[in-house]
Design a protein around this motif. Structure first.
Motif, PDB file in Angstrom:
ATOM      1  N   VAL A  55      -5.205  -0.238   8.372  1.00 50.52           N
ATOM      2  CA  VAL A  55      -4.989   1.132   7.896  1.00 50.52           C
ATOM      3  C   VAL A  55      -6.326   1.806   7.612  1.00 50.52           C
ATOM      4  N   GLU A  56      -7.219   1.106   6.919  1.00 54.14           N
ATOM      5  CA  GLU A  56      -8.526   1.699   6.612  1.00 54.14           C
ATOM      6  C   GLU A  56      -9.305   1.995   7.882  1.00 54.14           C
ATOM      7  N   ASP A  57      -9.270   1.101   8.853  1.00 54.30           N
ATOM      8  CA  ASP A  57      -9.960   1.344  10.123  1.00 54.30           C
ATOM      9  C   ASP A  57      -9.383   2.556  10.843  1.00 54.30           C
ATOM     10  N   ALA A  58      -8.059   2.670  10.852  1.00 55.96           N
ATOM     11  CA  ALA A  58      -7.419   3.804  11.516  1.00 55.96           C
ATOM     12  C   ALA A  58      -7.790   5.118  10.830  1.00 55.96           C
ATOM     13  N   LEU A  59      -7.855   5.117   9.508  1.00 54.68           N
ATOM     14  CA  LEU A  59      -8.228   6.335   8.792  1.00 54.68           C
ATOM     15  C   LEU A  59      -9.696   6.677   9.019  1.00 54.68           C
ATOM     16  N   LEU A  91       0.844  -1.187   0.000  1.00 54.65           N
ATOM     17  CA  LEU A  91       0.000   0.000   0.000  1.00 54.65           C
ATOM     18  C   LEU A  91       0.881   1.239   0.000  1.00 54.65           C
ATOM     19  N   THR A  92       0.404   2.304  -0.613  1.00 50.38           N
ATOM     20  CA  THR A  92       1.053   3.600  -0.455  1.00 50.38           C
ATOM     21  C   THR A  92       0.013   4.582   0.049  1.00 50.38           C
ATOM     22  N   ILE A  93       0.453   5.490   0.883  1.00 45.20           N
ATOM     23  CA  ILE A  93      -0.439   6.504   1.449  1.00 45.20           C
ATOM     24  C   ILE A  93       0.222   7.856   1.274  1.00 45.20           C
ATOM     25  N   TRP A  94      -0.566   8.825   0.808  1.00 46.09           N
ATOM     26  CA  TRP A  94      -0.078  10.195   0.701  1.00 46.09           C
ATOM     27  C   TRP A  94      -1.129  11.119   1.281  1.00 46.09           C
ATOM     28  N   ASN A 136       4.804   3.759   2.775  1.00 49.12           N
ATOM     29  CA  ASN A 136       4.641   2.412   2.233  1.00 49.12           C
ATOM     30  C   ASN A 136       4.324   1.456   3.365  1.00 49.12           C
ATOM     31  N   LEU A 137       3.380   0.558   3.113  1.00 54.45           N
ATOM     32  CA  LEU A 137       2.994  -0.462   4.083  1.00 54.45           C
ATOM     33  C   LEU A 137       2.739  -1.766   3.358  1.00 54.45           C
TER      34      LEU A 137
END
Length: 91
Positions: free
Chosen positions: A80-84, A42-45, A71-72
């Protein structure tokens, strides 16, 4: 030029090269967060936010200086989705 294939809630971006990904957009702490889901990572920006940085780092994220994103591993997708979502006042 990427090709965007719209789905019900997600956009699948298919590039002419071998990589394709699904992109989700979240709002966390009043910031727009882009989560790209490749097959193995995954990438997050998002615009700079010290609190979001610490959340992503706590989940095991690694900062990529070259591309300016986090990067994860793909197996952390749900966490990650739950945290967001929990940091989003709209949910």
């Amino acid at each position: 030029m990427p090709i965007v294939v719209s789905d019900a809630n997600e956009d699948t971006i298919q590039t002419p090269s071998r990589c394709s990904y699904k992109e989700k957009v979240f709002y966390a702490r009043n910031r727009k967060v882009f989560l790209r889901d490749y097959s193995s990572y995954l990438t997050i920006w998002f615009p700079y936010d010290k609190a979001l940085n610490s959340i992503i780092k706590m989940l095991g994220g690694r900062w990529n200086d070259r591309y300016g994103n986090w990067n994860l591993p793909a197996w952390l997708r749900d966490s990650v989705e739950d945290a967001l979502k929990t940091n989003n006042p709209k949910y």
